[in-house]
Write a protein that holds these residues in place. Structure first.
Motif, PDB file in Angstrom:
ATOM      1  N   GLY A  31       0.810  -1.215   0.000  1.00  0.00           N
ATOM      2  CA  GLY A  31       0.000   0.000   0.000  1.00  0.00           C
ATOM      3  C   GLY A  31       0.838   1.258   0.000  1.00  0.00           C
ATOM      4  N   ASN A  32       1.973   1.230   0.701  1.00  0.00           N
ATOM      5  CA  ASN A  32       2.864   2.383   0.727  1.00  0.00           C
ATOM      6  C   ASN A  32       3.545   2.580  -0.623  1.00  0.00           C
ATOM      7  OD1 ASN A  32       5.994   3.338   1.472  1.00  0.00           O
ATOM      8  ND2 ASN A  32       4.389   4.468   2.534  1.00  0.00           N
ATOM      9  N   ILE A  33       3.963   1.485  -1.240  1.00  0.00           N
ATOM     10  CA  ILE A  33       4.568   1.567  -2.583  1.00  0.00           C
ATOM     11  C   ILE A  33       3.555   2.130  -3.572  1.00  0.00           C
ATOM     12  CG2 ILE A  33       5.468   0.200  -4.506  1.00  0.00           C
ATOM     13  CD1 ILE A  33       6.679  -1.694  -2.406  1.00  0.00           C
ATOM     14  N   LYS A  34       2.303   1.669  -3.454  1.00  0.00           N
ATOM     15  CA  LYS A  34       1.238   2.153  -4.344  1.00  0.00           C
ATOM     16  C   LYS A  34       1.023   3.650  -4.149  1.00  0.00           C
ATOM     17  CE  LYS A  34      -2.356   1.281  -7.151  1.00  0.00           C
ATOM     18  NZ  LYS A  34      -3.592   0.691  -6.609  1.00  0.00           N
ATOM     19  N   TYR A  35       1.069   4.113  -2.911  1.00  0.00           N
ATOM     20  CA  TYR A  35       0.885   5.538  -2.654  1.00  0.00           C
ATOM     21  C   TYR A  35       1.999   6.368  -3.279  1.00  0.00           C
ATOM     22  CZ  TYR A  35       1.221  10.037  -0.407  1.00  0.00           C
ATOM     23  OH  TYR A  35       1.345  11.387  -0.200  1.00  0.00           O
ATOM     24  N   ARG A  36       3.223   5.922  -3.137  1.00  0.00           N
ATOM     25  CA  ARG A  36       4.366   6.702  -3.622  1.00  0.00           C
ATOM     26  C   ARG A  36       4.433   6.748  -5.142  1.00  0.00           C
ATOM     27  NH1 ARG A  36       7.386   8.255   0.535  1.00  0.00           N
ATOM     28  NH2 ARG A  36       7.097   7.177   2.520  1.00  0.00           N
ATOM     29  N   HIS A  37       3.795   5.788  -5.801  1.00  0.00           N
ATOM     30  CA  HIS A  37       3.742   5.815  -7.264  1.00  0.00           C
ATOM     31  C   HIS A  37       2.577   6.694  -7.707  1.00  0.00           C
ATOM     32  CE1 HIS A  37       3.815   4.646 -11.435  1.00  0.00           C
ATOM     33  NE2 HIS A  37       2.582   4.182 -11.352  1.00  0.00           N
ATOM     34  N   LYS A  38       2.882   7.833  -8.293  1.00  0.00           N
ATOM     35  CA  LYS A  38       1.843   8.757  -8.744  1.00  0.00           C
ATOM     36  C   LYS A  38       1.426   8.406 -10.176  1.00  0.00           C
ATOM     37  CE  LYS A  38       2.490  10.733  -4.827  1.00  0.00           C
ATOM     38  NZ  LYS A  38       1.574  10.467  -3.716  1.00  0.00           N
ATOM     39  N   VAL A  39       0.155   8.166 -10.361  1.00  0.00           N
ATOM     40  CA  VAL A  39      -0.367   7.718 -11.646  1.00  0.00           C
ATOM     41  C   VAL A  39      -0.739   8.924 -12.504  1.00  0.00           C
ATOM     42  CG1 VAL A  39      -2.164   6.381 -12.798  1.00  0.00           C
ATOM     43  CG2 VAL A  39      -1.222   5.589 -10.610  1.00  0.00           C
ATOM     44  N   ARG A  40      -0.268   8.922 -13.733  1.00  0.00           N
ATOM     45  CA  ARG A  40      -0.626   9.969 -14.707  1.00  0.00           C
ATOM     46  C   ARG A  40      -1.902   9.547 -15.417  1.00  0.00           C
ATOM     47  NH1 ARG A  40      -0.276  11.328 -20.142  1.00  0.00           N
ATOM     48  NH2 ARG A  40       0.473  13.443 -20.620  1.00  0.00           N
ATOM     49  N   VAL A  41      -2.972  10.332 -15.241  1.00  0.00           N
ATOM     50  CA  VAL A  41      -4.272  10.009 -15.834  1.00  0.00           C
ATOM     51  C   VAL A  41      -4.552  10.953 -16.999  1.00  0.00           C
ATOM     52  CG1 VAL A  41      -6.752   9.833 -15.429  1.00  0.00           C
ATOM     53  CG2 VAL A  41      -5.154   9.197 -13.618  1.00  0.00           C
ATOM     54  N   PRO A  42      -4.578  10.451 -18.235  1.00  0.00           N
ATOM     55  CA  PRO A  42      -4.924  11.319 -19.370  1.00  0.00           C
ATOM     56  C   PRO A  42      -6.435  11.534 -19.443  1.00  0.00           C
ATOM     57  CG  PRO A  42      -4.493   9.088 -20.142  1.00  0.00           C
ATOM     58  CD  PRO A  42      -4.243   9.080 -18.653  1.00  0.00           C
ATOM     59  N   LEU A  43      -6.834  12.725 -19.849  1.00  0.00           N
ATOM     60  CA  LEU A  43      -8.258  13.053 -19.949  1.00  0.00           C
ATOM     61  C   LEU A  43      -8.471  13.912 -21.185  1.00  0.00           C
ATOM     62  CD1 LEU A  43     -11.088  12.981 -18.577  1.00  0.00           C
ATOM     63  CD2 LEU A  43     -10.452  15.094 -17.415  1.00  0.00           C
ATOM     64  N   GLN A  44      -9.407  13.509 -22.036  1.00  0.00           N
ATOM     65  CA  GLN A  44      -9.720  14.265 -23.248  1.00  0.00           C
ATOM     66  C   GLN A  44     -10.999  15.064 -23.037  1.00  0.00           C
ATOM     67  OE1 GLN A  44      -7.889  14.396 -26.309  1.00  0.00           O
ATOM     68  NE2 GLN A  44      -9.273  16.139 -26.544  1.00  0.00           N
ATOM     69  N   LEU A  45     -10.921  16.377 -23.236  1.00  0.00           N
ATOM     70  CA  LEU A  45     -12.074  17.266 -23.158  1.00  0.00           C
ATOM     71  C   LEU A  45     -12.280  17.902 -24.526  1.00  0.00           C
ATOM     72  CD1 LEU A  45     -11.197  19.112 -19.812  1.00  0.00           C
ATOM     73  CD2 LEU A  45     -12.689  17.125 -20.089  1.00  0.00           C
ATOM     74  N   THR A  52     -22.595  18.365 -19.193  1.00  0.00           N
ATOM     75  CA  THR A  52     -21.545  18.700 -18.232  1.00  0.00           C
ATOM     76  C   THR A  52     -20.704  17.470 -17.916  1.00  0.00           C
ATOM     77  OG1 THR A  52     -22.965  20.391 -17.233  1.00  0.00           O
ATOM     78  CG2 THR A  52     -21.048  19.661 -15.964  1.00  0.00           C
ATOM     79  N   GLN A  53     -19.411  17.631 -18.075  1.00  0.00           N
ATOM     80  CA  GLN A  53     -18.486  16.546 -17.767  1.00  0.00           C
ATOM     81  C   GLN A  53     -17.835  16.823 -16.410  1.00  0.00           C
ATOM     82  OE1 GLN A  53     -15.764  15.657 -20.931  1.00  0.00           O
ATOM     83  NE2 GLN A  53     -14.594  14.143 -19.741  1.00  0.00           N
ATOM     84  N   PHE A  54     -17.612  15.761 -15.639  1.00  0.00           N
ATOM     85  CA  PHE A  54     -17.009  15.870 -14.309  1.00  0.00           C
ATOM     86  C   PHE A  54     -15.781  14.971 -14.221  1.00  0.00           C
ATOM     87  CE2 PHE A  54     -21.517  16.647 -13.910  1.00  0.00           C
ATOM     88  CZ  PHE A  54     -21.634  17.704 -13.014  1.00  0.00           C
ATOM     89  N   TYR A  55     -14.865  15.383 -13.358  1.00  0.00           N
ATOM     90  CA  TYR A  55     -13.807  14.457 -12.951  1.00  0.00           C
ATOM     91  C   TYR A  55     -13.586  14.643 -11.455  1.00  0.00           C
ATOM     92  CZ  TYR A  55      -9.845  11.362 -12.950  1.00  0.00           C
ATOM     93  OH  TYR A  55      -9.032  10.284 -12.696  1.00  0.00           O
ATOM     94  N   VAL A  56     -13.699  13.533 -10.720  1.00  0.00           N
ATOM     95  CA  VAL A  56     -13.434  13.536  -9.277  1.00  0.00           C
ATOM     96  C   VAL A  56     -12.121  12.792  -9.061  1.00  0.00           C
ATOM     97  CG1 VAL A  56     -14.250  12.873  -6.990  1.00  0.00           C
ATOM     98  CG2 VAL A  56     -15.898  13.566  -8.751  1.00  0.00           C
ATOM     99  N   SER A  57     -11.122  13.524  -8.590  1.00  0.00           N
ATOM    100  CA  SER A  57      -9.795  12.940  -8.413  1.00  0.00           C
ATOM    101  C   SER A  57      -9.660  12.275  -7.045  1.00  0.00           C
ATOM    102  CB  SER A  57      -8.718  14.022  -8.563  1.00  0.00           C
ATOM    103  OG  SER A  57      -7.433  13.490  -8.290  1.00  0.00           O
ATOM    104  N   SER A  58      -8.920  11.179  -7.014  1.00  0.00           N
ATOM    105  CA  SER A  58      -8.622  10.513  -5.742  1.00  0.00           C
ATOM    106  C   SER A  58      -7.482  11.199  -5.007  1.00  0.00           C
ATOM    107  CB  SER A  58      -8.276   9.041  -5.973  1.00  0.00           C
ATOM    108  OG  SER A  58      -7.219   8.906  -6.899  1.00  0.00           O
ATOM    109  N   SER A  91     -17.778   9.179  -6.837  1.00  0.00           N
ATOM    110  CA  SER A  91     -16.727   9.325  -5.832  1.00  0.00           C
ATOM    111  C   SER A  91     -15.339   9.284  -6.455  1.00  0.00           C
ATOM    112  CB  SER A  91     -16.831   8.227  -4.774  1.00  0.00           C
ATOM    113  OG  SER A  91     -16.432   6.974  -5.301  1.00  0.00           O
ATOM    114  N   TYR A  92     -15.269   8.922  -7.730  1.00  0.00           N
ATOM    115  CA  TYR A  92     -13.964   8.874  -8.389  1.00  0.00           C
ATOM    116  C   TYR A  92     -14.133   8.770  -9.898  1.00  0.00           C
ATOM    117  CZ  TYR A  92      -9.585   7.184 -10.268  1.00  0.00           C
ATOM    118  OH  TYR A  92      -8.466   7.057 -11.032  1.00  0.00           O
ATOM    119  N   GLY A  93     -13.247   9.461 -10.625  1.00  0.00           N
ATOM    120  CA  GLY A  93     -13.150   9.294 -12.072  1.00  0.00           C
ATOM    121  C   GLY A  93     -14.056  10.210 -12.868  1.00  0.00           C
ATOM    122  N   SER A  94     -14.223   9.869 -14.136  1.00  0.00           N
ATOM    123  CA  SER A  94     -15.030  10.674 -15.061  1.00  0.00           C
ATOM    124  C   SER A  94     -16.508  10.387 -14.864  1.00  0.00           C
ATOM    125  CB  SER A  94     -14.633  10.363 -16.506  1.00  0.00           C
ATOM    126  OG  SER A  94     -13.321  10.791 -16.778  1.00  0.00           O
TER     127      SER A  94
END
Length: 367
Positions: A120-134, A330-336, A321-324
């Motif tokens: 879980g700690n390793i997962k936290y330290r890895h920051k995920v790049r999320v592409p989003l097309q608008l 209207t488009q939304f994105y809720v980030s974790s 609670s998360y995601g697109s």
């Protein structure tokens, strides 16, 4: 809510301590030592909630923060582990001997939880790049690259060195501008001031627009506003700003403030021809953004529960609670969240930053 949370924690603590006492294959003095140490670590969280960390040396306060807040998540997983063991015992799937002074049970639980929390700690330290097309029908003229983040929670546990790494990730994207959907600050201004974290934000290579989150209210809004100004962040509190005369960025005050302006009133000042982006930290009442004809809304706050199974609870509470998400036009994105509150574990969730590409459907640059 605080009383309910307190009773819940104390009940869980009693349940876990009883099972720990039964399972540990130690003498009574060693059992008392282990149980009292575990109880002290868990109860220490209430010390930092009361502002006790601000009176300690910074490095010691950081350790105390990490240990005390991590213990809450450890407590959760101990409750789940012992509950499943109890169910298995009632179903005659596990022998009763496993619950009384058992080295097998003690070592198995220790190895299992250690593996879960290291991962879980390793997962936290890895920051995920999320592409989003608008995309939009509105004439914005060219393609825009926007980096979007939320919930940095800088402070005692996310220190300046960690913030510097995040700033480098954002700068590497070469965005046109940056959006922050609240909770830049965790709980206290003290570590932010002592480590001069505003200097890191001033390294950002593009304009930054942000709204307040509930944690800015915990750290006191006047102090937060001074920090935002020093950091070169344009704070929007029920106000808007134009980007190249084609994009309107609207920042809402957090819903912690019951006197914040209605969304339709804030958005009403935006020209209809501009692409409207709303920053609203807590993703409640999404229908109001749709009714106000907002093009896109960025939110955070939920962390998607940070760890499973809390993510099931946030999924039940929020429409998204998360995601697109899409509501009408209207488009939304809720980030974790890029950072995190409390223990640095991501179990079933991720820490992320969003890289959005905004294009016009009538633009030849559209892919």
């Amino acid at each position: 809510m605080f009383i309910f949370f307190l009773l819940l924690v104390l009940g869980a603590l009693g349940y876990v301590l009883w099972h720990v006492w039964c399972v540990l294959p130690f003498t009574k003095p060693l059992k008392w030592l282990a149980v009292l140490l575990l109880a002290a670590i868990l109860v220490s969280m209430f010390f930092f909630i009361g502002g006790g960390l601000d009176k300690m040396p910074l490095n010691l306060a950081s350790v105390m923060y990490e240990v005390s807040t991590s213990s809450v998540i450890v407590l959760l997983y101990l409750v789940l582990t012992f509950f499943l063991m109890d169910v298995a015992r009632c179903c005659h799937l596990l022998p009763r001997s496993l619950f009384h002074e058992s080295w097998t049970a003690t070592l198995s639980i220790l190895v299992l939880l250690t593996a879960v929390f290291v991962a879980g700690n390793i997962k936290y330290r890895h920051k995920v790049r999320v592409p989003l097309q608008l995309t939009t029908d509105k004439p914005i003229g060219r393609e825009y690259k926007i980096v979007m983040v939320s919930d940095l929670h800088i402070g005692y546990h996310n220190r300046r060195a960690e913030l510097a790494r995040w700033i480098d990730l954002i700068n590497a994207e070469h965005p046109d501008f940056i959006l922050v959907a609240g909770d830049i600050i965790d709980m206290s201004m003290r570590p932010i001031t002592e480590e001069k974290m505003a200097e890191e934000f001033r390294r950002l290579s593009a304009p930054v627009y942000a709204c307040l989150g509930n944690h800015e209210y915990y750290s006191r809004v006047p102090a937060a506003r001074r920090f935002y100004k020093e950091a070169g962040i344009r704070l929007l509190m029920d106000e808007s700003v134009m980007v190249d005369s084609v994009i309107t960025v609207v920042g809402r005050d957090d819903r912690t403030n019951p006197e914040r302006q209605p969304l339709d009133k804030v958005v009403g000042n935006a020209p209809d021809s501009t692409y409207t982006i709303v920053l609203d930290h807590q993703p409640y009442e999404l229908e109001r953004a749709e009714q106000a004809k907002v093009d896109f809304q960025l939110s955070g706050h939920t962390h998607r529960g940070q760890v499973w199974p809390i993510s099931w609870i946030t999924d039940a509470i929020y429409e998204c609670s998360y995601g697109s998400w899409q509501r009408g036009n209207t488009q939304f994105y809720v980030s974790s969240g890029l950072g995190i509150w409390g223990g640095k574990f991501r179990i079933g969730t991720q820490s992320e930053y969003v890289v959005a590409t905004l294009t016009s459907k009538n633009n030849g640059n559209n892919q």
